[in-house]
Every structure is written in C-alpha cells, then in structure tokens.
Design a protein around this motif. Structure first.
Motif, PDB file in Angstrom:
ATOM      1  N   ALA A 105       4.139  -6.763   3.295  1.00 36.80           N
ATOM      2  CA  ALA A 105       3.552  -6.773   1.954  1.00 36.80           C
ATOM      3  C   ALA A 105       2.034  -6.663   2.018  1.00 36.80           C
ATOM      4  CB  ALA A 105       3.968  -8.040   1.220  1.00 36.80           C
ATOM      5  N   VAL A 106       1.407  -7.372   2.974  1.00 37.94           N
ATOM      6  CA  VAL A 106      -0.044  -7.311   3.127  1.00 37.94           C
ATOM      7  C   VAL A 106      -0.477  -5.920   3.563  1.00 37.94           C
ATOM      8  CG1 VAL A 106      -2.013  -8.164   4.466  1.00 37.94           C
ATOM      9  CG2 VAL A 106      -0.305  -9.776   3.592  1.00 37.94           C
ATOM     10  N   ALA A 107       0.230  -5.358   4.547  1.00 38.15           N
ATOM     11  CA  ALA A 107      -0.145  -4.047   5.078  1.00 38.15           C
ATOM     12  C   ALA A 107       0.010  -2.945   4.039  1.00 38.15           C
ATOM     13  CB  ALA A 107       0.696  -3.727   6.308  1.00 38.15           C
ATOM     14  N   ASN A 108       0.989  -3.094   3.142  1.00 37.42           N
ATOM     15  CA  ASN A 108       1.279  -2.038   2.173  1.00 37.42           C
ATOM     16  C   ASN A 108       0.555  -2.228   0.841  1.00 37.42           C
ATOM     17  OD1 ASN A 108       3.030  -0.796   3.984  1.00 37.42           O
ATOM     18  ND2 ASN A 108       4.782  -1.993   3.280  1.00 37.42           N
ATOM     19  N   SER A 109      -0.204  -3.304   0.693  1.00 37.27           N
ATOM     20  CA  SER A 109      -0.881  -3.548  -0.578  1.00 37.27           C
ATOM     21  C   SER A 109      -2.162  -2.738  -0.652  1.00 37.27           C
ATOM     22  CB  SER A 109      -1.214  -5.039  -0.735  1.00 37.27           C
ATOM     23  OG  SER A 109      -2.145  -5.435   0.254  1.00 37.27           O
ATOM     24  N   GLY A 110      -2.524  -2.294  -1.848  1.00 34.59           N
ATOM     25  CA  GLY A 110      -3.789  -1.598  -2.055  1.00 34.59           C
ATOM     26  C   GLY A 110      -3.745  -0.139  -1.660  1.00 34.59           C
ATOM     27  N   GLU A 111      -4.912   0.450  -1.626  1.00 34.13           N
ATOM     28  CA  GLU A 111      -5.066   1.863  -1.323  1.00 34.13           C
ATOM     29  C   GLU A 111      -5.198   2.076   0.181  1.00 34.13           C
ATOM     30  OE1 GLU A 111      -5.167   4.176  -3.660  1.00 34.13           O
ATOM     31  OE2 GLU A 111      -5.204   2.853  -5.405  1.00 34.13           O
ATOM     32  N   ARG A 112      -5.006   3.305   0.608  1.00 31.01           N
ATOM     33  CA  ARG A 112      -5.241   3.627   2.014  1.00 31.01           C
ATOM     34  C   ARG A 112      -6.701   3.393   2.373  1.00 31.01           C
ATOM     35  NH1 ARG A 112      -2.909   9.017   4.693  1.00 31.01           N
ATOM     36  NH2 ARG A 112      -1.070   7.716   4.440  1.00 31.01           N
ATOM     37  N   ARG A 192     -14.420   0.263   5.128  1.00 33.68           N
ATOM     38  CA  ARG A 192     -13.595   1.331   4.535  1.00 33.68           C
ATOM     39  C   ARG A 192     -12.555   1.836   5.514  1.00 33.68           C
ATOM     40  NH1 ARG A 192     -16.310   3.330  -0.107  1.00 33.68           N
ATOM     41  NH2 ARG A 192     -15.016   5.189  -0.073  1.00 33.68           N
ATOM     42  N   THR A 193     -12.024   0.936   6.319  1.00 34.74           N
ATOM     43  CA  THR A 193     -11.045   1.302   7.337  1.00 34.74           C
ATOM     44  C   THR A 193      -9.936   0.262   7.370  1.00 34.74           C
ATOM     45  OG1 THR A 193     -12.786   2.273   8.697  1.00 34.74           O
ATOM     46  CG2 THR A 193     -10.691   1.811   9.791  1.00 34.74           C
ATOM     47  N   ARG A 194      -8.700   0.713   7.459  1.00 42.21           N
ATOM     48  CA  ARG A 194      -7.570  -0.207   7.638  1.00 42.21           C
ATOM     49  C   ARG A 194      -7.328  -0.379   9.137  1.00 42.21           C
ATOM     50  NH1 ARG A 194      -5.287  -2.417   3.630  1.00 42.21           N
ATOM     51  NH2 ARG A 194      -5.336  -1.520   1.540  1.00 42.21           N
ATOM     52  N   TYR A 195      -7.190  -1.640   9.551  1.00 45.40           N
ATOM     53  CA  TYR A 195      -7.099  -1.931  10.972  1.00 45.40           C
ATOM     54  C   TYR A 195      -5.724  -2.403  11.436  1.00 45.40           C
ATOM     55  CZ  TYR A 195     -12.175  -1.570  11.215  1.00 45.40           C
ATOM     56  OH  TYR A 195     -13.463  -1.097  11.177  1.00 45.40           O
ATOM     57  N   ALA A 196      -4.867  -2.816  10.542  1.00 42.42           N
ATOM     58  CA  ALA A 196      -3.617  -3.435  10.987  1.00 42.42           C
ATOM     59  C   ALA A 196      -2.416  -2.858  10.251  1.00 42.42           C
ATOM     60  CB  ALA A 196      -3.679  -4.942  10.793  1.00 42.42           C
ATOM     61  N   SER A 197      -1.407  -2.479  11.023  1.00 46.28           N
ATOM     62  CA  SER A 197      -0.129  -2.068  10.458  1.00 46.28           C
ATOM     63  C   SER A 197       0.735  -3.306  10.265  1.00 46.28           C
ATOM     64  CB  SER A 197       0.565  -1.104  11.418  1.00 46.28           C
ATOM     65  OG  SER A 197       0.902  -1.780  12.628  1.00 46.28           O
ATOM     66  N   SER A 198       1.872  -3.143   9.608  1.00 40.62           N
ATOM     67  CA  SER A 198       2.769  -4.282   9.407  1.00 40.62           C
ATOM     68  C   SER A 198       3.261  -4.831  10.743  1.00 40.62           C
ATOM     69  CB  SER A 198       3.953  -3.871   8.526  1.00 40.62           C
ATOM     70  OG  SER A 198       4.681  -2.812   9.126  1.00 40.62           O
ATOM     71  N   ARG A 199       3.476  -3.946  11.709  1.00 40.03           N
ATOM     72  CA  ARG A 199       3.936  -4.398  13.034  1.00 40.03           C
ATOM     73  C   ARG A 199       2.860  -5.245  13.706  1.00 40.03           C
ATOM     74  NH1 ARG A 199       6.014  -0.403  17.947  1.00 40.03           N
ATOM     75  NH2 ARG A 199       6.457  -2.068  19.463  1.00 40.03           N
ATOM     76  N   GLU A 200       1.622  -4.803  13.637  1.00 33.77           N
ATOM     77  CA  GLU A 200       0.525  -5.557  14.251  1.00 33.77           C
ATOM     78  C   GLU A 200       0.315  -6.896  13.545  1.00 33.77           C
ATOM     79  OE1 GLU A 200      -2.076  -1.672  15.700  1.00 33.77           O
ATOM     80  OE2 GLU A 200      -2.277  -2.474  13.670  1.00 33.77           O
ATOM     81  N   LEU A 201       0.375  -6.876  12.222  1.00 32.02           N
ATOM     82  CA  LEU A 201       0.203  -8.116  11.474  1.00 32.02           C
ATOM     83  C   LEU A 201       1.333  -9.097  11.748  1.00 32.02           C
ATOM     84  CD1 LEU A 201      -1.111  -7.007   7.966  1.00 32.02           C
ATOM     85  CD2 LEU A 201      -2.309  -8.352   9.699  1.00 32.02           C
ATOM     86  N   THR A 202       2.547  -8.586  11.916  1.00 36.30           N
ATOM     87  CA  THR A 202       3.673  -9.466  12.228  1.00 36.30           C
ATOM     88  C   THR A 202       3.423 -10.209  13.531  1.00 36.30           C
ATOM     89  OG1 THR A 202       5.267  -8.046  11.075  1.00 36.30           O
ATOM     90  CG2 THR A 202       6.147  -9.558  12.705  1.00 36.30           C
TER      91      THR A 202
END
Length: 215
Positions: A105-112, A192-202
């Motif tokens: 949910a955290v990884a998929n929230s918001g804009e790219r 302005r960069t996303r650093y973590a995927s759902s797998r990494e956050l898990t």
C-alpha cells in the motif's frame, strides 16, 4: 381514463448537524482544489468560500481562519490515507502477511514522481504552521500519536508463526514503522525519486518488527 399522478417523493430534510457536515465537506473540497491550484500563500478565505458557493461567514464559523482550515484539510486527508493503507490489513492474520500488505500500500500510494502531486507538496506546509500555532502543534502531536497507536494495534492483533518473536514492544515497532514511512516520503519528495518497491519495503518492515532467527 385519467391517469393518477404519481406522488412526488418527499425531500429528506437534513438535520443541523448534517447541514454543518455538508458545508464543512464542501469547503474542505474547495480548499483542496484552491491550494492545489495556487499554493497555500496565494489562496484567500474569500476564494475558498466562492469556490464552495458560500459567503465567507461559514468558513470563519466552521474553521476560524486559513491556518485552521488548512490543518483540518490535512487531518482529513491523513485519515483517508490511513484508511487506504490499512484497508487490506486483517486482524488475526500472520504479521508477515500484514506487513507485506502495508508495504504494498505504501509503495503503490501517490504518483510515480513523488513531487508531481501538488497535494503532497502542500502538506509539508502544516509543519510550518504548527511552529507559530501552539494549538495546532498540540493537535498535530495528538494525531501523530493516534497514527502510532493504530499501527501498534495492527502489530498487536496480528499472529506470529512458530519461531517468530517481536523485536520490541508493539508501540516501539509502530513508531519505527511510521518513522520509516514518513522519512521515506520526505526523501522521495525532496529528491523526486522513488527508492523502495513493495518487496524492498516488506523486507525493511519485517526487519523492524521481527527478531532475526539467529539473534
């Protein structure tokens, strides 16, 4: 033969509290649109009222001033975000499963692009407002504690599988999870960069919550 006219549906009369809630929501929606369009500093109470189709008096009677209006909008949005993040959490389910759902949910929230959403940029303003408003600072603290308590509740109500042990008390784990989520959001907003995927956050969330089997 004369047709019998159908009875007109009776209009439901809203109570005072319902009318107040409807006005409040209309003003919050108008404020959101105005702040996203023009930024916090450029928006006036009159503009918010006009967008919502009211005079300025309901804004003052419901919220008092622009800073309080902004905080109430921020609080409403935080509540909605929390509901979205926790939507797939199941009490009694394995903790690892719930942490994975939270990470997704955290990884998929918001804009790219984390800085592309004007609403996300605007909510950093609330920290500045709190510096000069002790009343808002106190409410901000209360809301932050509630979020930590809610996350602690997730940890407390989740099941541990055989051999799993919590790394700390649920409140401590919750505080670190919230700090990780908030800190990551801040860094992603600034760079302005996303650093973590759902797998990494898990993996990060599990390391925060659970002791390593070798410890």
């Amino acid at each position: 033969m004369t047709a019998t006219p159908l009875p007109r549906p009776r209009k439901t009369r809203l109570s005072r509290e319902e009318q107040k809630a409807a006005r409040s929501q209309a003003l919050l929606t108008a404020a959101w649109e105005a702040f996203c369009d023009k930024g916090y500093e450029a928006v006036t109470i009159d503009e918010v009222a006009e967008r919502a189709g009211y005079s300025r008096m309901p804004v003052y009677s419901l919220f008092g001033d622009k800073q309080t209006l902004f905080f109430e909008l921020w609080r409403s949005t935080v509540g909605e975000l929390e509901r979205r993040l926790f939507a797939s959490i199941k009490p009694g389910a394995p903790l690892t499963r719930n942490l994975r759902q939270l990470a997704e949910a955290v990884a998929n929230s918001g804009e790219r692009d984390p800085a592309a959403n004007p609403g996300e940029r605007l909510f950093f303003v609330v920290q500045t407002i709190a510096l000069s408003r002790p009343d808002i600072a106190g409410q901000l603290e209360t809301l932050a504690r509630k979020v930590v308590d809610d996350v602690a509740g997730i940890v407390r109500r989740s099941a541990l599988t055989e051999g799993e042990r919590l790394r700390a008390a649920p409140e401590v784990i919750a505080a670190h999870l919230v700090a990780q989520i908030n800190g990551l959001a801040t860094v992603q907003f600034q760079t302005r960069t996303r650093y973590a995927s759902s797998r990494e956050l898990t993996a990060i969330f599990k390391a925060i919550a659970l002791k390593d089997t070798g410890e």
